[in-house]
Scaffold this active site. Structure first.
Site, PDB file in Angstrom:
ATOM      1  N   PHE A   5       0.700  -1.129   0.027  1.00 32.64           N
ATOM      2  CA  PHE A   5       0.160  -0.139   0.152  1.00 32.64           C
ATOM      3  C   PHE A   5       0.717   1.382  -0.178  1.00 32.64           C
ATOM      4  O   PHE A   5       2.278   1.159   0.133  1.00 32.64           O
ATOM      5  CB  PHE A   5      -1.051   0.134   1.249  1.00 32.64           C
TER       6      PHE A   5
ATOM      7  N   ARG B 131      -2.257  15.384   7.641  1.00 32.14           N
ATOM      8  CA  ARG B 131      -2.745  13.978   7.874  1.00 32.14           C
ATOM      9  C   ARG B 131      -2.241  12.633   7.084  1.00 32.14           C
ATOM     10  O   ARG B 131      -1.660  13.286   5.894  1.00 32.14           O
ATOM     11  CB  ARG B 131      -4.269  13.932   7.421  1.00 32.14           C
TER      12      ARG B 131
ATOM     13  N   ARG C 225      -7.276 -13.187   6.199  1.00 34.78           N
ATOM     14  CA  ARG C 225      -7.055 -11.668   6.331  1.00 34.78           C
ATOM     15  C   ARG C 225      -6.081 -11.457   7.444  1.00 34.78           C
ATOM     16  O   ARG C 225      -6.657 -11.223   8.554  1.00 34.78           O
ATOM     17  CB  ARG C 225      -8.432 -11.046   6.342  1.00 34.78           C
TER      18      ARG C 225
ATOM     19  N   MET D  68      -9.844  -5.521  -6.152  1.00 33.34           N
ATOM     20  CA  MET D  68      -9.417  -4.039  -6.189  1.00 33.34           C
ATOM     21  C   MET D  68      -9.636  -3.809  -7.637  1.00 33.34           C
ATOM     22  O   MET D  68      -9.653  -4.769  -8.526  1.00 33.34           O
ATOM     23  CB  MET D  68      -7.827  -4.166  -5.826  1.00 33.34           C
TER      24      MET D  68
ATOM     25  N   GLU E 198     -14.114 -10.736 -10.689  1.00 33.91           N
ATOM     26  CA  GLU E 198     -13.706 -11.295  -9.324  1.00 33.91           C
ATOM     27  C   GLU E 198     -14.623 -12.411  -8.948  1.00 33.91           C
ATOM     28  O   GLU E 198     -14.402 -13.531  -8.203  1.00 33.91           O
ATOM     29  CB  GLU E 198     -13.808 -10.171  -8.182  1.00 33.91           C
TER      30      GLU E 198
ATOM     31  N   GLU F  87     -13.012 -15.881  -7.801  1.00 37.19           N
ATOM     32  CA  GLU F  87     -13.073 -16.286  -6.183  1.00 37.19           C
ATOM     33  C   GLU F  87     -14.232 -17.291  -6.191  1.00 37.19           C
ATOM     34  O   GLU F  87     -14.198 -17.900  -5.186  1.00 37.19           O
ATOM     35  CB  GLU F  87     -13.493 -14.876  -5.517  1.00 37.19           C
TER      36      GLU F  87
ATOM     37  N   SER G 288     -13.719   3.299   5.645  1.00 38.11           N
ATOM     38  CA  SER G 288     -12.606   3.982   6.650  1.00 38.11           C
ATOM     39  C   SER G 288     -12.247   5.260   6.233  1.00 38.11           C
ATOM     40  O   SER G 288     -10.867   5.718   6.190  1.00 38.11           O
ATOM     41  CB  SER G 288     -11.444   2.902   7.005  1.00 38.11           C
TER      42      SER G 288
ATOM     43  N   GLY H  12     -11.781   8.218   7.828  1.00 34.60           N
ATOM     44  CA  GLY H  12     -10.970   8.796   8.561  1.00 34.60           C
ATOM     45  C   GLY H  12      -9.391   8.947   8.235  1.00 34.60           C
ATOM     46  O   GLY H  12      -8.632   9.623   8.559  1.00 34.60           O
TER      47      GLY H  12
ATOM     48  N   GLU I 274      -1.152 -14.578  -6.796  1.00 35.35           N
ATOM     49  CA  GLU I 274      -1.603 -13.504  -5.833  1.00 35.35           C
ATOM     50  C   GLU I 274      -1.765 -14.141  -4.546  1.00 35.35           C
ATOM     51  O   GLU I 274      -2.025 -13.534  -3.484  1.00 35.35           O
ATOM     52  CB  GLU I 274      -2.896 -12.678  -6.248  1.00 35.35           C
TER      53      GLU I 274
END
Length: 204
Positions: free
Chosen positions: A24, A46, A74, A93, A107, A111, A128, A130, A157
């Site tokens: 990331f 931030r 995960r 993604m 996907e 999957e 998320s 924030g 992957e």
């Protein structure tokens, strides 16, 4: 009198720099924004996780009233959960050269080994906001649940995915009991409980 809602025009982005680049990316944003009381804020800094954008696919068979879920590890939840193997909706993604709906279809095959009889976008949300830029597009896909079984995922992957087929009620009960803890999956299954009767009518 209700005041106008703030928009992107009410933010002054002063700088953006990459702090970390790996699986990331983390950026540091420096900005000011308009205040509800009027005027502008002080300069704010931030750190923001640039995760990319994703799709989530609610694979549902209205003829059998069954939901197709997938199970995989995960690792980010390892320290905060009794097990890092989570039961979830199909998800993936978005690459830069793909549309959102193309990713949803891809996907679903990768999957769960399924093709959609029909597929449509439900809504989008920010899981998320924030600290993360990720936007999730949630899709409904009508599928033949009798064809959902086995192990799936891309070896390059390092994906190891097991397919589960549950009745709509059993899937939602796992939300109520806390066995399903993935936020996009909870949102998708709650949407299904609100709209399944319409889906049943449309498939008949």
């Amino acid at each position: 009198m209700t005041k106008a809602k703030h928009s992107v025009d009410d933010v002054e982005l002063m700088s953006k720099k990459v702090c970390y680049q790996g699986f990331f990316q983390v950026d540091e944003l420096t900005f000011k924004h308009k205040l509800f009381a009027g005027g502008w804020s002080a300069v704010v800094k931030r750190e923001v996780l640039e995760r990319g954008h994703a799709v989530v696919v609610l694979a549902y068979d209205p003829r059998l009233d069954e939901v197709v879920l997938v199970e995989q590890i995960r690792i980010p939840v390892l320290a905060a959960s009794s097990s890092p193997w989570l039961l979830e909706l199909v998800a993936g993604m978005i690459d830069t050269d793909e549309s959102s709906i193309e990713v949803a279809k891809r996907e679903l095959m990768e999957e769960a080994g399924l093709e959609a009889r029909r597929i449509e976008k439900i809504q989008h949300f920010f899981p998320s906001p924030g600290g993360c830029t990720e936007r999730v597009d949630l899709y409904f896909a009508e599928v033949d649940a009798t064809k959902a079984c086995g192990l799936h995922g891309l070896k390059d992957e390092q994906e190891d995915i097991r397919v589960h087929v549950l009745s709509r009620i059993n899937a939602y009960n796992k939300v109520v009991s806390g066995d399903i803890v993935s936020a996009p999956t909870i949102i998708g299954l709650q949407w299904l409980m609100m709209h399944y009767q319409d889906l049943l009518k449309r498939s008949s």
